[in-house]
Scaffold this motif. Sequence first.
Motif, PDB file in Angstrom:
ATOM      1  N   ASN A 129       0.843  -1.192   0.017  1.00 21.92           N
ATOM      2  CA  ASN A 129      -0.001  -0.098   0.008  1.00 21.92           C
ATOM      3  C   ASN A 129       0.808   1.215  -0.015  1.00 21.92           C
ATOM      4  O   ASN A 129       1.633   1.568   1.031  1.00 21.92           O
ATOM      5  CB  ASN A 129      -0.831  -0.257   1.077  1.00 21.92           C
ATOM      6  CG  ASN A 129      -1.879   1.336   1.339  1.00 21.92           C
ATOM      7  OD1 ASN A 129      -1.771   2.078   0.511  1.00 21.92           O
ATOM      8  ND2 ASN A 129      -2.465   1.538   2.748  1.00 21.92           N
TER       9      ASN A 129
ATOM     10  N   SER B 241       0.866  -2.851   4.777  1.00 22.13           N
ATOM     11  CA  SER B 241       1.446  -2.190   3.637  1.00 22.13           C
ATOM     12  C   SER B 241       2.734  -2.465   3.089  1.00 22.13           C
ATOM     13  O   SER B 241       3.474  -1.400   2.257  1.00 22.13           O
ATOM     14  CB  SER B 241       0.967  -0.594   4.120  1.00 22.13           C
ATOM     15  OG  SER B 241       1.968  -0.313   5.183  1.00 22.13           O
TER      16      SER B 241
ATOM     17  N   ASN C  31      -0.194   3.303   6.007  1.00 28.80           N
ATOM     18  CA  ASN C  31      -0.332   3.682   4.399  1.00 28.80           C
ATOM     19  C   ASN C  31       0.804   3.368   3.852  1.00 28.80           C
ATOM     20  O   ASN C  31       0.619   3.222   2.489  1.00 28.80           O
ATOM     21  CB  ASN C  31      -0.499   5.304   4.247  1.00 28.80           C
ATOM     22  CG  ASN C  31      -2.138   5.640   4.954  1.00 28.80           C
ATOM     23  OD1 ASN C  31      -3.205   5.234   4.388  1.00 28.80           O
ATOM     24  ND2 ASN C  31      -2.214   6.773   5.502  1.00 28.80           N
TER      25      ASN C  31
END
Length: 335
Positions: free
Chosen positions: A91, A286, A314
């Motif tokens: 991610n 991620s 994130n």
Amino acid sequence: MKNLSPIDKVLYFINSILATLLLLSYVLHFISPATIPFVAILSLFVPFLMIINLLFAIYWLIKMKKQFLLSVTVFIIGVFFSSPFFKISSNNSSFNNDLKVMSYNVKSFDLFHKKKGSKEQDGYEFIALKDPDVISIQEYYLTNKNKFSFPYKYVKLRPKSKKYGMAIYSKYKIINSGSLDLKSTGNNIIFADILKEKDTIRIYNIHLESLRIKPNEENFGEENSEKLIERVSSSFKEQAEQTVQFLAHEQQWKGKKIVCGDFNNTSYSWVYNKIAKNKKDTYIESGKGFGKTYNYWFPMRIDFILTDKDAISNKFSTFSEKHSDHFAIMAKINW
């Protein structure tokens, strides 16, 4: 087995042993090293066992033998019931208000200085370029060569040392800090509460008991294998006691938190399983690739950044720059 050649029979016997060891390793995170410290050593070799079993499966498939089912079955069980040792996708999204957290065992900064005349970055320049908001440092060394420019910091030196310890540096104000003061004089757990806008976020910096392994020396730096196993077993037992102490302290904090550091153990261990319970592993959320954090020939992930369940990871990065015997890791975290 009847249709196997004598060599293949020997190979399948070895395959069976390694598959059994891999299967056993999946349940290790339920067994405290304080109970059976010797068995915990197996957790260090899970990535190696998975790779070997995968190679055996490929070998039997090429030969069109049903023996491939053994390694394939054990490997698939691991995919569903243990931590991944390789991530295909990641991610890469991020937000402007992400908190960039780095964790780094800097090995006392002994490789942080570039050679005379070299154009390569030194370790301090590397960290400045990555620009973390918070950095948790293990094996910290107090030196006037330190080039960090963070406005806030919490440094805890060892009781019998005026130079070595642990540190948390932050761009955000630290409103509270402390140390768990582990019995070990070489390792510790510290924390700092930072104020980001209206949020108070606790940052734990963990450095569990070292295995004191020297990978480039015979018997990993011990006089014989028996002494090595005895020493590593003792370290695992110490890690278990330190983990219990951390969990008792962590329960007292009900707010947002990030737990990071050098666990000196893998994601297949009891130690990791206990600390990561009810948390998110930012590499799993991620990250990409092996997530290797220790400079050794096979992928060892022993450094972690964990968040509470409500956080969003994130982006997770493992950096390949060799300024220490560990690689720095960084995650972008939001709520």
